[in-house]
Scaffold this active site. Structure first.
Site, mmCIF file in Angstrom:
data_model
loop_
_atom_site.group_PDB
_atom_site.id
_atom_site.type_symbol
_atom_site.label_atom_id
_atom_site.label_comp_id
_atom_site.label_asym_id
_atom_site.label_seq_id
_atom_site.Cartn_x
_atom_site.Cartn_y
_atom_site.Cartn_z
ATOM 1 N N PHE A 8 0.838 -1.198 0.000
ATOM 2 C CA PHE A 8 0.000 0.000 0.000
ATOM 3 C C PHE A 8 0.870 1.243 0.000
ATOM 4 O O PHE A 8 1.914 1.283 0.662
ATOM 5 C CB PHE A 8 -0.863 0.050 1.272
ATOM 6 N N ASP A 9 0.422 2.261 -0.707
ATOM 7 C CA ASP A 9 0.940 3.602 -0.503
ATOM 8 C C ASP A 9 0.410 4.061 0.868
ATOM 9 O O ASP A 9 -0.531 3.469 1.395
ATOM 10 C CB ASP A 9 0.411 4.494 -1.641
#
Length: 224
Positions: A8-9
Protein backbone atom coordinates in the site's frame (compact mmCIF):
# COMPACT_ATOMS: atom_id res chain seq x y z
CA UNK A 1 -6.58 -15.01 -2.08
CA UNK A 2 -5.00 -14.23 -5.43
CA UNK A 3 -1.97 -12.46 -3.89
CA UNK A 4 0.90 -13.34 -1.56
CA UNK A 5 1.79 -9.69 -0.99
CA UNK A 6 -0.12 -6.42 -1.06
CA UNK A 7 1.84 -3.18 -0.92
CA UNK A 8 0.00 0.00 0.00
CA UNK A 9 0.94 3.60 -0.50
CA UNK A 10 0.54 5.58 2.76
CA UNK A 11 -0.71 9.15 2.21
CA UNK A 12 -4.30 9.37 0.93
CA UNK A 13 -4.35 5.58 0.53
CA UNK A 14 -4.34 4.50 4.19
CA UNK A 15 -3.95 7.85 5.98
CA UNK A 16 -5.53 11.25 5.53
CA UNK A 17 -2.82 13.73 4.64
CA UNK A 18 -4.29 17.19 5.23
CA UNK A 19 -1.16 19.27 4.75
CA UNK A 20 -3.02 22.59 5.17
CA UNK A 21 -4.35 21.64 8.62
CA UNK A 22 -0.93 20.27 9.56
CA UNK A 23 0.74 23.53 8.54
CA UNK A 24 -1.84 25.63 10.37
CA UNK A 25 -1.09 23.67 13.53
CA UNK A 26 2.66 23.76 12.98
CA UNK A 27 2.79 27.51 12.33
CA UNK A 28 0.46 28.28 15.25
CA UNK A 29 3.20 26.76 17.42
CA UNK A 30 5.56 29.38 15.95
CA UNK A 31 3.01 32.11 16.67
CA UNK A 32 2.00 32.48 13.00
CA UNK A 33 -1.59 32.55 11.70
CA UNK A 34 -1.10 30.52 8.51
CA UNK A 35 -3.68 31.45 5.85
CA UNK A 36 -4.99 29.76 2.71
CA UNK A 37 -3.01 32.32 0.69
CA UNK A 38 0.14 31.27 2.57
CA UNK A 39 -0.68 27.68 1.77
CA UNK A 40 -1.15 28.24 -1.95
CA UNK A 41 2.13 30.19 -2.06
CA UNK A 42 3.82 27.25 -0.29
CA UNK A 43 2.28 24.73 -2.72
CA UNK A 44 3.64 26.67 -5.71
CA UNK A 45 7.09 25.77 -4.37
CA UNK A 46 6.28 22.39 -2.85
CA UNK A 47 4.37 20.59 -5.62
CA UNK A 48 7.04 20.98 -8.36
CA UNK A 49 9.63 19.80 -5.82
CA UNK A 50 7.69 16.55 -5.32
CA UNK A 51 7.62 15.99 -9.08
CA UNK A 52 11.39 16.55 -9.21
CA UNK A 53 11.86 14.19 -6.26
CA UNK A 54 9.72 11.44 -7.83
CA UNK A 55 11.60 11.85 -11.10
CA UNK A 56 14.96 11.53 -9.32
CA UNK A 57 16.14 15.08 -10.04
CA UNK A 58 16.47 16.09 -6.38
CA UNK A 59 17.00 14.24 -3.09
CA UNK A 60 14.67 14.02 -0.09
CA UNK A 61 16.99 16.40 1.77
CA UNK A 62 16.86 18.98 -1.01
CA UNK A 63 13.08 18.80 -1.06
CA UNK A 64 12.83 19.22 2.72
CA UNK A 65 15.24 22.16 2.67
CA UNK A 66 13.90 24.06 -0.33
CA UNK A 67 10.21 23.91 0.54
CA UNK A 68 10.73 25.74 3.85
CA UNK A 69 13.57 28.08 2.88
CA UNK A 70 11.58 31.31 2.79
CA UNK A 71 9.75 30.51 6.04
CA UNK A 72 13.00 29.63 7.80
CA UNK A 73 14.35 33.10 6.90
CA UNK A 74 11.16 34.83 8.05
CA UNK A 75 11.06 32.99 11.36
CA UNK A 76 14.83 33.03 11.88
CA UNK A 77 15.00 29.29 12.28
CA UNK A 78 16.32 26.40 10.18
CA UNK A 79 14.59 24.44 7.45
CA UNK A 80 15.36 21.28 9.45
CA UNK A 81 13.50 22.66 12.49
CA UNK A 82 10.49 23.56 10.34
CA UNK A 83 10.44 20.14 8.66
CA UNK A 84 10.51 18.40 11.99
CA UNK A 85 7.77 20.65 13.35
CA UNK A 86 5.65 19.97 10.26
CA UNK A 87 6.01 16.18 10.53
CA UNK A 88 5.22 16.36 14.25
CA UNK A 89 2.06 18.34 13.49
CA UNK A 90 1.08 15.85 10.77
CA UNK A 91 1.50 13.02 13.28
CA UNK A 92 -0.63 14.97 15.78
CA UNK A 93 -3.55 15.26 13.34
CA UNK A 94 -3.14 11.89 11.62
CA UNK A 95 -6.19 9.74 11.02
CA UNK A 96 -7.03 6.72 8.89
CA UNK A 97 -9.07 6.88 5.71
CA UNK A 98 -12.57 5.38 6.01
CA UNK A 99 -12.37 1.60 5.73
CA UNK A 100 -8.60 1.34 6.28
CA UNK A 101 -8.84 -0.39 9.66
CA UNK A 102 -11.54 -2.80 8.44
CA UNK A 103 -9.58 -3.58 5.28
CA UNK A 104 -6.31 -4.55 6.96
CA UNK A 105 -8.18 -6.39 9.72
CA UNK A 106 -10.00 -8.48 7.10
CA UNK A 107 -6.75 -9.25 5.22
CA UNK A 108 -4.59 -10.09 8.24
CA UNK A 109 -3.50 -13.74 8.11
CA UNK A 110 -4.70 -14.13 4.50
CA UNK A 111 -1.97 -12.12 2.76
CA UNK A 112 1.31 -10.40 3.68
CA UNK A 113 1.11 -6.60 3.73
CA UNK A 114 3.67 -3.85 3.38
CA UNK A 115 3.82 -0.11 2.75
CA UNK A 116 5.86 1.62 0.04
CA UNK A 117 5.82 5.38 0.60
CA UNK A 118 7.52 8.48 -0.78
CA UNK A 119 6.79 10.15 2.55
CA UNK A 120 9.47 10.86 5.16
CA UNK A 121 10.84 8.46 7.75
CA UNK A 122 10.14 10.75 10.69
CA UNK A 123 6.37 10.48 10.23
CA UNK A 124 5.88 6.81 9.37
CA UNK A 125 6.37 4.73 12.52
CA UNK A 126 4.77 7.28 14.85
CA UNK A 127 1.71 7.43 12.61
CA UNK A 128 1.39 3.64 12.41
CA UNK A 129 1.71 3.47 16.17
CA UNK A 130 -0.86 6.18 16.89
CA UNK A 131 -3.43 4.67 14.56
CA UNK A 132 -2.87 1.13 15.86
CA UNK A 133 -1.67 -0.10 12.45
CA UNK A 134 1.90 -1.20 13.27
CA UNK A 135 1.19 -4.93 13.59
CA UNK A 136 -0.53 -5.30 10.23
CA UNK A 137 2.52 -4.50 8.09
CA UNK A 138 5.60 -6.71 7.76
CA UNK A 139 7.67 -4.01 6.05
CA UNK A 140 7.50 -0.25 5.67
CA UNK A 141 9.65 0.82 2.73
CA UNK A 142 10.42 4.54 2.71
CA UNK A 143 11.92 6.33 -0.30
CA UNK A 144 14.04 8.54 1.95
CA UNK A 145 15.81 5.42 3.28
CA UNK A 146 16.07 3.57 -0.05
CA UNK A 147 17.43 6.64 -1.82
CA UNK A 148 14.94 6.55 -4.72
CA UNK A 149 11.24 7.37 -4.91
CA UNK A 150 8.27 5.77 -6.66
CA UNK A 151 7.78 5.43 -9.65
CA UNK A 152 11.48 4.43 -9.95
CA UNK A 153 11.74 0.66 -10.45
CA UNK A 154 14.56 0.54 -7.93
CA UNK A 155 12.25 1.06 -4.93
CA UNK A 156 9.99 -1.74 -6.17
CA UNK A 157 13.05 -3.96 -6.73
CA UNK A 158 14.16 -3.20 -3.19
CA UNK A 159 10.73 -4.19 -1.84
CA UNK A 160 10.63 -7.33 -3.99
CA UNK A 161 14.02 -8.53 -2.71
CA UNK A 162 13.11 -7.64 0.87
CA UNK A 163 10.10 -9.96 0.79
CA UNK A 164 12.00 -12.88 -0.79
CA UNK A 165 11.30 -12.42 -4.52
CA UNK A 166 7.76 -13.86 -4.73
CA UNK A 167 6.19 -14.22 -8.20
CA UNK A 168 5.32 -10.76 -9.52
CA UNK A 169 1.88 -12.05 -10.55
CA UNK A 170 1.17 -12.56 -6.85
CA UNK A 171 1.93 -8.97 -5.80
CA UNK A 172 -0.55 -6.09 -5.80
CA UNK A 173 0.33 -2.39 -5.44
CA UNK A 174 -2.50 -0.19 -4.13
CA UNK A 175 -2.27 3.59 -4.28
CA UNK A 176 -4.02 6.88 -5.02
CA UNK A 177 -1.36 8.36 -7.32
CA UNK A 178 -1.64 7.07 -10.90
CA UNK A 179 1.90 8.20 -11.72
CA UNK A 180 4.01 7.07 -8.76
CA UNK A 181 1.94 4.11 -7.51
CA UNK A 182 0.23 2.71 -10.58
CA UNK A 183 2.69 3.46 -13.38
CA UNK A 184 5.54 2.56 -11.03
CA UNK A 185 3.93 -0.81 -10.26
CA UNK A 186 3.02 -1.50 -13.89
CA UNK A 187 6.53 -0.70 -15.12
CA UNK A 188 7.92 -3.09 -12.52
CA UNK A 189 5.57 -5.82 -13.73
CA UNK A 190 3.28 -6.24 -10.72
CA UNK A 191 -0.51 -5.90 -10.58
CA UNK A 192 -1.98 -2.57 -9.53
CA UNK A 193 -5.13 -1.12 -8.03
CA UNK A 194 -5.85 2.60 -8.30
CA UNK A 195 -7.76 4.06 -5.36
CA UNK A 196 -9.57 6.74 -7.34
CA UNK A 197 -11.87 8.23 -4.71
CA UNK A 198 -12.47 11.39 -6.73
CA UNK A 199 -13.31 9.42 -9.87
CA UNK A 200 -10.75 11.25 -11.98
CA UNK A 201 -10.22 10.32 -15.63
CA UNK A 202 -7.51 7.68 -16.06
CA UNK A 203 -4.34 9.36 -17.40
CA UNK A 204 -3.35 8.31 -20.94
CA UNK A 205 -1.07 5.30 -21.05
CA UNK A 206 -1.78 4.18 -17.47
CA UNK A 207 -3.98 1.09 -17.22
CA UNK A 208 -4.38 -0.20 -13.66
CA UNK A 209 -5.55 -3.81 -13.28
CA UNK A 210 -8.29 -2.58 -10.94
CA UNK A 211 -9.84 0.71 -10.01
CA UNK A 212 -11.85 1.30 -6.81
CA UNK A 213 -13.61 4.31 -5.31
CA UNK A 214 -13.06 3.37 -1.66
CA UNK A 215 -11.19 1.00 0.62
CA UNK A 216 -14.50 -0.79 1.30
CA UNK A 217 -14.73 -1.49 -2.45
CA UNK A 218 -11.15 -2.79 -2.38
CA UNK A 219 -12.00 -5.08 0.55
CA UNK A 220 -14.99 -6.50 -1.37
CA UNK A 221 -12.82 -6.98 -4.49
CA UNK A 222 -10.01 -8.78 -2.65
CA UNK A 223 -12.23 -11.04 -0.60
CA UNK A 224 -14.71 -11.87 -3.38
Amino acid sequence: MKYDWIFFDADETLFHFDAYQGMKLMFSRFGVDFSEQDYSAYQKVNLPLWVDYQDGRITADQLKHTRFESWAEKLETTTAALNSAFLTAMADICSLLPGAQELVESLKGKVNMGIITNGFTELQSIRLERTGMTDYFDHVIISEEVGVAKPDAEIFEYAHKLVGLPSKQRILMVGDNPHSDILGGLDFGIETCWLNSQEKATPAGINPHYQVKSLADLQALLLA
